[in-house]
Design an enzyme around this catalytic site. Sequence first.
Site, mmCIF file in Angstrom:
data_model
loop_
_atom_site.group_PDB
_atom_site.id
_atom_site.type_symbol
_atom_site.label_atom_id
_atom_site.label_comp_id
_atom_site.label_asym_id
_atom_site.label_seq_id
_atom_site.Cartn_x
_atom_site.Cartn_y
_atom_site.Cartn_z
ATOM 1 N N LYS A 192 -28.688 -12.669 -6.664
ATOM 2 C CA LYS A 192 -29.349 -11.353 -6.593
ATOM 3 C C LYS A 192 -28.731 -10.603 -5.403
ATOM 4 O O LYS A 192 -29.064 -10.850 -4.260
ATOM 5 C CB LYS A 192 -30.851 -11.527 -6.416
ATOM 6 C CG LYS A 192 -31.636 -10.229 -6.565
ATOM 7 C CD LYS A 192 -33.144 -10.480 -6.594
ATOM 8 C CE LYS A 192 -33.924 -9.178 -6.763
ATOM 9 N NZ LYS A 192 -33.667 -8.203 -5.682
ATOM 10 N N ASP A 248 0.847 -1.199 0.000
ATOM 11 C CA ASP A 248 0.000 0.000 0.000
ATOM 12 C C ASP A 248 0.883 1.251 0.000
ATOM 13 O O ASP A 248 0.572 2.247 -0.658
ATOM 14 C CB ASP A 248 -0.903 0.021 1.248
ATOM 15 C CG ASP A 248 -1.966 -1.076 1.184
ATOM 16 O OD1 ASP A 248 -2.780 -1.174 2.117
ATOM 17 O OD2 ASP A 248 -1.955 -1.837 0.184
HETATM 18 C C1 LIG Z 1 -33.440 -8.388 -16.132
HETATM 19 C C2 LIG Z 1 -33.411 -7.071 -15.356
HETATM 20 C C3 LIG Z 1 -34.817 -6.500 -15.240
HETATM 21 C C4 LIG Z 1 -32.476 -6.052 -16.070
HETATM 22 N N1 LIG Z 1 -32.958 -5.753 -17.395
HETATM 23 C C5 LIG Z 1 -33.573 -4.559 -17.669
HETATM 24 O O1 LIG Z 1 -33.755 -3.712 -16.819
HETATM 25 C C6 LIG Z 1 -34.035 -4.333 -19.081
HETATM 26 C C7 LIG Z 1 -34.577 -3.110 -19.390
HETATM 27 C C8 LIG Z 1 -35.055 -2.875 -20.685
HETATM 28 C C9 LIG Z 1 -34.987 -3.869 -21.633
HETATM 29 O O2 LIG Z 1 -35.474 -3.673 -22.935
HETATM 30 C C10 LIG Z 1 -36.297 -2.586 -23.174
HETATM 31 C C11 LIG Z 1 -35.798 -1.575 -24.007
HETATM 32 C C12 LIG Z 1 -36.612 -0.463 -24.261
HETATM 33 C C13 LIG Z 1 -37.900 -0.372 -23.689
HETATM 34 C C14 LIG Z 1 -38.367 -1.410 -22.840
HETATM 35 C C15 LIG Z 1 -37.555 -2.518 -22.579
HETATM 36 C C16 LIG Z 1 -34.427 -5.091 -21.320
HETATM 37 C C17 LIG Z 1 -33.944 -5.327 -20.040
HETATM 38 C C18 LIG Z 1 -32.793 -7.288 -13.980
HETATM 39 C C19 LIG Z 1 -33.257 -6.572 -12.883
HETATM 40 C C20 LIG Z 1 -32.637 -6.753 -11.636
HETATM 41 C C21 LIG Z 1 -31.574 -7.664 -11.530
HETATM 42 C C22 LIG Z 1 -30.857 -7.924 -10.313
HETATM 43 N N2 LIG Z 1 -31.180 -7.313 -9.160
HETATM 44 N N3 LIG Z 1 -29.846 -8.805 -10.304
HETATM 45 C C23 LIG Z 1 -29.483 -9.441 -11.440
HETATM 46 N N4 LIG Z 1 -28.462 -10.308 -11.395
HETATM 47 N N5 LIG Z 1 -30.112 -9.232 -12.614
HETATM 48 C C24 LIG Z 1 -31.150 -8.354 -12.685
HETATM 49 N N6 LIG Z 1 -31.770 -8.167 -13.889
#
Ligand SMILES: CC(C)(CNC(=O)c1ccc(Oc2ccccc2)cc1)c1ccc2c(N)nc(N)nc2n1
Length: 327
Positions: free
Chosen positions: A115, A34
Amino acid sequence: MNEAEAKQKLESLREQLDRYNYEYHVEDKPSVSDYEYDMKMRELIELEGKFPELITPDSPSQRVGGPPLDAFVKVQHNVPMLSLGNAFNEEELRDFDRRARGGVEEDIEYVCELKIDGLAVSLTYEEGLFVRGATRGDGTTGEDITKNLRTIRNIPLRLKENHSLEVRGEAYMPKKSFLALNEEKEANGDEPFANPRNAAAGSLRQLDPKIAAKRNLDIFLYGVGEWEDSPLESHSERLEKLEELGLKTNPEWKKCKDIEEVIDYVNGWVEHRMNLDYEIDGIVIKVDRLDQQDVLGFTAKSPRWAIAYKFPAEEAITHLKDIELSV
Ligand SMILES: CC(C)(CNC(=O)c1ccc(Oc2ccccc2)cc1)c1ccc2c(N)nc(N)nc2n1
Protein backbone atom coordinates in the site's frame (compact mmCIF):
# COMPACT_ATOMS: atom_id res chain seq x y z
CA MET A 1 12.28 18.94 -46.04
CA ASN A 2 8.64 18.54 -47.16
CA GLU A 3 5.73 17.59 -44.91
CA ALA A 4 5.84 13.87 -45.79
CA GLU A 5 9.55 13.65 -44.96
CA ALA A 6 8.98 15.65 -41.74
CA LYS A 7 6.15 13.28 -40.72
CA GLN A 8 8.43 10.30 -41.17
CA LYS A 9 11.32 11.95 -39.33
CA LEU A 10 9.01 12.98 -36.45
CA GLU A 11 7.62 9.43 -36.08
CA SER A 12 11.13 8.03 -35.89
CA LEU A 13 12.25 10.67 -33.33
CA ARG A 14 9.17 9.97 -31.16
CA GLU A 15 9.76 6.22 -31.31
CA GLN A 16 13.40 6.65 -30.28
CA LEU A 17 12.52 9.02 -27.40
CA ASP A 18 9.72 6.74 -26.13
CA ARG A 19 12.17 3.82 -26.15
CA TYR A 20 14.85 5.86 -24.34
CA ASN A 21 12.18 6.87 -21.77
CA TYR A 22 11.14 3.26 -21.20
CA GLU A 23 14.78 2.09 -20.90
CA TYR A 24 15.56 4.88 -18.42
CA HIS A 25 12.43 4.93 -16.27
CA VAL A 26 11.04 1.42 -16.38
CA GLU A 27 14.00 -0.88 -17.13
CA ASP A 28 16.49 1.39 -15.36
CA LYS A 29 18.94 0.57 -18.20
CA PRO A 30 19.42 3.72 -20.36
CA SER A 31 21.17 3.01 -23.70
CA VAL A 32 22.00 6.71 -24.36
CA SER A 33 23.40 9.54 -22.24
CA ASP A 34 21.13 12.29 -20.88
CA TYR A 35 22.93 14.63 -23.32
CA GLU A 36 22.01 12.47 -26.33
CA TYR A 37 18.40 12.26 -25.04
CA ASP A 38 18.20 16.05 -24.65
CA MET A 39 19.69 16.63 -28.15
CA LYS A 40 17.14 14.22 -29.66
CA MET A 41 14.31 15.98 -27.77
CA ARG A 42 15.58 19.37 -29.02
CA GLU A 43 15.57 18.02 -32.60
CA LEU A 44 11.97 16.83 -32.14
CA ILE A 45 10.79 20.16 -30.69
CA GLU A 46 12.53 22.17 -33.45
CA LEU A 47 11.04 20.02 -36.21
CA GLU A 48 7.57 20.17 -34.61
CA GLY A 49 8.06 23.94 -34.44
CA LYS A 50 8.50 23.96 -38.25
CA PHE A 51 5.51 21.62 -38.80
CA PRO A 52 3.10 22.35 -35.87
CA GLU A 53 0.24 20.62 -37.69
CA LEU A 54 2.22 17.36 -37.24
CA ILE A 55 2.31 17.62 -33.41
CA THR A 56 0.43 14.66 -31.81
CA PRO A 57 -0.90 14.61 -28.17
CA ASP A 58 1.26 11.54 -27.39
CA SER A 59 4.47 13.17 -28.63
CA PRO A 60 7.19 13.16 -25.91
CA SER A 61 7.40 16.94 -26.43
CA GLN A 62 3.85 17.25 -24.99
CA ARG A 63 4.72 15.96 -21.52
CA VAL A 64 5.40 19.27 -19.81
CA GLY A 65 2.17 21.19 -20.31
CA GLY A 66 1.68 24.82 -21.22
CA PRO A 67 1.03 27.79 -18.90
CA PRO A 68 -0.16 27.30 -15.28
CA LEU A 69 -3.89 26.63 -14.85
CA ASP A 70 -5.88 29.15 -12.83
CA ALA A 71 -8.01 26.42 -11.20
CA PHE A 72 -8.64 22.69 -11.38
CA VAL A 73 -11.73 21.42 -13.19
CA LYS A 74 -13.90 19.02 -11.18
CA VAL A 75 -14.41 15.57 -12.71
CA GLN A 76 -16.93 12.82 -11.95
CA HIS A 77 -15.62 9.25 -11.61
CA ASN A 78 -18.00 7.04 -13.65
CA VAL A 79 -16.92 4.15 -11.39
CA PRO A 80 -16.45 5.38 -7.81
CA MET A 81 -12.95 5.13 -6.28
CA LEU A 82 -13.76 3.25 -3.08
CA SER A 83 -11.85 3.14 0.18
CA LEU A 84 -10.61 0.08 2.04
CA GLY A 85 -11.59 -1.40 5.38
CA ASN A 86 -8.62 -1.71 7.78
CA ALA A 87 -7.09 -4.54 9.81
CA PHE A 88 -4.58 -3.65 12.54
CA ASN A 89 -3.45 -7.10 13.65
CA GLU A 90 -3.32 -10.75 12.63
CA GLU A 91 -6.63 -11.62 14.33
CA GLU A 92 -8.46 -8.99 12.28
CA LEU A 93 -6.90 -10.41 9.10
CA ARG A 94 -8.20 -13.86 10.07
CA ASP A 95 -11.67 -12.35 10.72
CA PHE A 96 -11.58 -10.86 7.19
CA ASP A 97 -10.65 -14.28 5.77
CA ARG A 98 -13.45 -16.03 7.72
CA ARG A 99 -16.05 -13.51 6.49
CA ALA A 100 -14.84 -13.83 2.88
CA ARG A 101 -14.80 -17.65 2.96
CA GLY A 102 -18.29 -17.59 4.50
CA GLY A 103 -19.56 -15.65 1.51
CA VAL A 104 -18.38 -17.91 -1.34
CA GLU A 105 -18.53 -21.64 -2.09
CA GLU A 106 -15.01 -22.47 -3.20
CA ASP A 107 -11.54 -21.84 -1.73
CA ILE A 108 -10.26 -18.27 -1.97
CA GLU A 109 -6.84 -17.23 -3.25
CA TYR A 110 -5.63 -13.73 -2.41
CA VAL A 111 -3.39 -11.12 -4.05
CA CYS A 112 -1.24 -9.06 -1.69
CA GLU A 113 0.01 -5.63 -2.79
CA LEU A 114 2.12 -2.99 -1.04
CA LYS A 115 0.00 0.00 0.00
CA ILE A 116 2.00 2.93 -1.39
CA ASP A 117 1.88 6.09 0.73
CA GLY A 118 1.03 8.59 -2.01
CA LEU A 119 -1.94 10.19 -3.76
CA ALA A 120 -4.66 8.00 -5.29
CA VAL A 121 -5.23 8.92 -8.95
CA SER A 122 -7.26 7.70 -11.90
CA LEU A 123 -5.92 7.57 -15.50
CA THR A 124 -8.30 7.40 -18.48
CA TYR A 125 -7.15 6.05 -21.86
CA GLU A 126 -9.27 6.24 -25.02
CA GLU A 127 -8.19 4.05 -27.93
CA GLY A 128 -4.81 3.77 -26.22
CA LEU A 129 -4.29 7.53 -25.75
CA PHE A 130 -3.92 9.08 -22.27
CA VAL A 131 -6.77 11.61 -22.23
CA ARG A 132 -7.41 12.41 -18.57
CA GLY A 133 -5.96 12.08 -15.10
CA ALA A 134 -7.74 12.93 -11.87
CA THR A 135 -7.35 12.85 -8.10
CA ARG A 136 -9.57 10.48 -6.10
CA GLY A 137 -11.20 13.43 -4.32
CA ASP A 138 -14.16 12.12 -2.29
CA GLY A 139 -14.38 8.97 -4.42
CA THR A 140 -17.02 10.25 -6.84
CA THR A 141 -15.74 13.78 -7.60
CA GLY A 142 -12.04 14.50 -8.10
CA GLU A 143 -9.90 17.22 -9.72
CA ASP A 144 -8.59 17.10 -13.28
CA ILE A 145 -4.77 17.06 -12.92
CA THR A 146 -4.06 15.70 -16.42
CA LYS A 147 -1.37 18.29 -17.21
CA ASN A 148 0.51 17.48 -14.02
CA LEU A 149 0.22 13.72 -14.45
CA ARG A 150 1.54 13.97 -18.03
CA THR A 151 4.88 15.05 -16.52
CA ILE A 152 5.29 11.67 -14.75
CA ARG A 153 7.65 9.77 -17.10
CA ASN A 154 6.22 6.38 -16.14
CA ILE A 155 2.74 7.31 -17.30
CA PRO A 156 2.68 6.26 -20.96
CA LEU A 157 0.99 8.85 -23.21
CA ARG A 158 -0.01 5.91 -25.43
CA LEU A 159 -0.61 2.25 -24.44
CA LYS A 160 0.99 -0.63 -26.32
CA GLU A 161 -2.50 -1.69 -27.46
CA ASN A 162 -5.35 0.69 -28.32
CA HIS A 163 -7.63 -0.15 -25.39
CA SER A 164 -10.13 2.21 -23.80
CA LEU A 165 -9.93 1.79 -20.04
CA GLU A 166 -9.69 3.65 -16.77
CA VAL A 167 -7.01 2.56 -14.30
CA ARG A 168 -6.30 3.53 -10.71
CA GLY A 169 -3.06 3.78 -8.86
CA GLU A 170 -0.92 5.71 -6.44
CA ALA A 171 1.28 8.62 -7.53
CA TYR A 172 4.19 8.97 -5.10
CA MET A 173 7.52 10.67 -4.44
CA PRO A 174 10.51 8.31 -3.91
CA LYS A 175 12.30 8.79 -0.57
CA LYS A 176 15.48 10.15 -2.23
CA SER A 177 13.52 12.78 -4.21
CA PHE A 178 11.68 13.77 -1.02
CA LEU A 179 14.93 14.30 0.91
CA ALA A 180 16.49 16.29 -1.97
CA LEU A 181 13.35 18.46 -2.33
CA ASN A 182 13.28 19.26 1.40
CA GLU A 183 16.97 20.14 1.39
CA GLU A 184 16.28 22.56 -1.48
CA LYS A 185 13.26 24.02 0.34
CA GLU A 186 15.20 24.53 3.55
CA ALA A 187 18.11 26.09 1.60
CA ASN A 188 15.57 28.58 0.14
CA GLY A 189 14.03 29.22 3.58
CA ASP A 190 10.78 27.51 2.49
CA GLU A 191 8.68 25.21 4.67
CA PRO A 192 9.72 21.56 4.02
CA PHE A 193 7.11 18.84 3.40
CA ALA A 194 6.27 16.65 6.43
CA ASN A 195 6.40 13.38 4.49
CA PRO A 196 6.57 12.00 0.90
CA ARG A 197 2.78 11.65 0.73
CA ASN A 198 2.25 15.36 1.39
CA ALA A 199 5.07 16.17 -1.06
CA ALA A 200 3.43 14.08 -3.81
CA ALA A 201 -0.04 15.53 -3.13
CA GLY A 202 1.38 19.06 -2.91
CA SER A 203 3.27 18.60 -6.20
CA LEU A 204 0.25 17.25 -8.11
CA ARG A 205 -2.31 19.64 -6.66
CA GLN A 206 -0.53 22.84 -7.59
CA LEU A 207 -1.42 24.59 -10.82
CA ASP A 208 1.89 24.86 -12.72
CA PRO A 209 2.89 21.68 -14.65
CA LYS A 210 6.47 22.98 -14.86
CA ILE A 211 6.74 22.62 -11.08
CA ALA A 212 5.25 19.09 -11.13
CA ALA A 213 7.75 18.17 -13.88
CA LYS A 214 10.67 18.93 -11.54
CA ARG A 215 9.41 16.82 -8.61
CA ASN A 216 10.55 13.35 -9.83
CA LEU A 217 7.18 11.82 -9.14
CA ASP A 218 6.44 8.19 -9.96
CA ILE A 219 3.39 5.92 -10.04
CA PHE A 220 2.25 2.34 -9.42
CA LEU A 221 -1.08 1.23 -10.90
CA TYR A 222 -3.17 -1.31 -8.99
CA GLY A 223 -6.72 -1.39 -10.21
CA VAL A 224 -9.20 -0.94 -12.98
CA GLY A 225 -12.34 1.18 -12.99
CA GLU A 226 -13.84 0.72 -16.41
CA TRP A 227 -12.45 -1.71 -18.98
CA GLU A 228 -14.43 -2.28 -22.16
CA ASP A 229 -15.47 -5.99 -22.38
CA SER A 230 -12.24 -7.32 -20.86
CA PRO A 231 -12.11 -11.18 -20.80
CA LEU A 232 -9.90 -11.31 -17.69
CA GLU A 233 -11.09 -13.44 -14.77
CA SER A 234 -8.80 -12.47 -11.90
CA HIS A 235 -7.16 -9.45 -10.36
CA SER A 236 -3.69 -10.98 -10.87
CA GLU A 237 -4.40 -11.36 -14.63
CA ARG A 238 -5.39 -7.70 -14.72
CA LEU A 239 -2.13 -6.65 -13.06
CA GLU A 240 -0.18 -8.70 -15.64
CA LYS A 241 -2.19 -7.19 -18.51
CA LEU A 242 -1.60 -3.63 -17.23
CA GLU A 243 2.15 -4.34 -17.28
CA GLU A 244 1.88 -5.67 -20.87
CA LEU A 245 0.17 -2.43 -21.90
CA GLY A 246 3.15 -0.43 -20.59
CA LEU A 247 1.48 0.61 -17.31
CA LYS A 248 3.74 0.28 -14.26
CA THR A 249 2.53 -1.99 -11.45
CA ASN A 250 4.38 -2.58 -8.20
CA PRO A 251 6.71 -5.61 -8.67
CA GLU A 252 6.22 -6.83 -5.07
CA TRP A 253 2.62 -8.06 -5.52
CA LYS A 254 2.12 -11.76 -4.72
CA LYS A 255 -0.62 -14.34 -5.17
CA CYS A 256 -1.23 -16.18 -1.87
CA LYS A 257 -3.06 -19.51 -1.72
CA ASP A 258 -4.55 -18.84 1.76
CA ILE A 259 -4.55 -16.46 4.74
CA GLU A 260 -1.47 -18.17 6.28
CA GLU A 261 0.59 -17.20 3.24
CA VAL A 262 -0.91 -13.67 3.42
CA ILE A 263 0.19 -13.37 7.05
CA ASP A 264 3.73 -14.52 6.17
CA TYR A 265 3.87 -11.94 3.36
CA VAL A 266 2.62 -9.17 5.70
CA ASN A 267 5.11 -10.05 8.47
CA GLY A 268 7.93 -10.05 5.92
CA TRP A 269 7.18 -6.45 4.94
CA VAL A 270 6.64 -5.22 8.51
CA GLU A 271 10.34 -6.02 8.87
CA HIS A 272 11.72 -5.04 5.43
CA ARG A 273 9.71 -1.99 4.34
CA MET A 274 12.61 0.29 5.36
CA ASN A 275 14.63 -1.13 2.43
CA LEU A 276 12.15 0.17 -0.16
CA ASP A 277 12.88 3.32 -2.23
CA TYR A 278 9.38 4.59 -1.36
CA GLU A 279 7.13 4.71 1.71
CA ILE A 280 4.31 2.25 2.26
CA ASP A 281 1.69 2.42 5.04
CA GLY A 282 0.39 -1.13 4.81
CA ILE A 283 -0.44 -4.13 2.68
CA VAL A 284 -3.63 -4.49 0.60
CA ILE A 285 -5.14 -7.97 0.42
CA LYS A 286 -7.68 -8.74 -2.34
CA VAL A 287 -9.70 -11.81 -3.30
CA ASP A 288 -8.12 -12.77 -6.65
CA ARG A 289 -11.05 -14.24 -8.62
CA LEU A 290 -13.31 -11.52 -10.05
CA ASP A 291 -16.42 -13.76 -9.89
CA GLN A 292 -15.83 -14.22 -6.13
CA GLN A 293 -15.37 -10.45 -5.76
CA ASP A 294 -18.77 -9.98 -7.44
CA VAL A 295 -20.43 -12.45 -5.03
CA LEU A 296 -18.93 -10.69 -1.98
CA GLY A 297 -19.84 -7.20 -3.22
CA PHE A 298 -19.52 -3.99 -1.19
CA THR A 299 -20.47 -2.30 2.07
CA ALA A 300 -21.57 1.35 1.86
CA LYS A 301 -18.08 2.54 0.95
CA SER A 302 -15.68 -0.42 0.69
CA PRO A 303 -15.41 -3.79 -1.03
CA ARG A 304 -16.01 -6.88 1.15
CA TRP A 305 -13.35 -8.64 -0.93
CA ALA A 306 -10.41 -6.40 0.03
CA ILE A 307 -8.82 -5.05 3.21
CA ALA A 308 -5.79 -2.93 4.13
CA TYR A 309 -3.48 -4.22 6.84
CA LYS A 310 -2.10 -0.99 8.36
CA PHE A 311 1.39 -0.78 9.86
CA PRO A 312 1.61 1.06 13.19
CA ALA A 313 2.50 4.71 12.37
CA GLU A 314 6.27 5.34 12.37
CA GLU A 315 6.03 8.37 14.69
CA ALA A 316 4.04 6.33 17.22
CA ILE A 317 6.85 3.74 17.53
CA THR A 318 9.52 6.42 17.89
CA HIS A 319 7.42 8.19 20.53
CA LEU A 320 6.86 4.96 22.55
CA LYS A 321 10.62 4.22 22.55
CA ASP A 322 11.27 7.73 23.90
CA ILE A 323 8.78 7.20 26.75
CA GLU A 324 10.36 3.83 27.66
CA LEU A 325 13.81 5.46 27.70
CA SER A 326 12.69 8.31 29.94
CA VAL A 327 10.91 6.05 32.55
C1 LIG B 1 -9.76 -2.22 -4.04
C2 LIG B 1 -9.72 -0.69 -4.09
C3 LIG B 1 -10.84 -0.10 -3.26
C4 LIG B 1 -9.83 -0.21 -5.57
N1 LIG B 1 -11.09 -0.62 -6.14
C5 LIG B 1 -12.10 0.29 -6.34
O1 LIG B 1 -12.00 1.45 -6.02
C6 LIG B 1 -13.37 -0.23 -6.95
C7 LIG B 1 -14.36 0.68 -7.23
C8 LIG B 1 -15.58 0.23 -7.77
C9 LIG B 1 -15.77 -1.11 -8.01
O2 LIG B 1 -16.98 -1.59 -8.53
C10 LIG B 1 -18.08 -0.76 -8.51
C11 LIG B 1 -18.58 -0.33 -9.75
C12 LIG B 1 -19.70 0.52 -9.76
C13 LIG B 1 -20.30 0.92 -8.55
C14 LIG B 1 -19.76 0.48 -7.32
C15 LIG B 1 -18.64 -0.36 -7.30
C16 LIG B 1 -14.76 -2.01 -7.74
C17 LIG B 1 -13.55 -1.58 -7.22
C18 LIG B 1 -8.36 -0.19 -3.61
C19 LIG B 1 -8.26 1.00 -2.90
C20 LIG B 1 -7.00 1.46 -2.51
C21 LIG B 1 -5.86 0.70 -2.84
C22 LIG B 1 -4.52 1.08 -2.51
N2 LIG B 1 -4.25 2.21 -1.82
N3 LIG B 1 -3.49 0.30 -2.87
C23 LIG B 1 -3.71 -0.83 -3.57
N4 LIG B 1 -2.66 -1.59 -3.92
N5 LIG B 1 -4.95 -1.24 -3.91
C24 LIG B 1 -6.03 -0.49 -3.57
N6 LIG B 1 -7.27 -0.93 -3.93
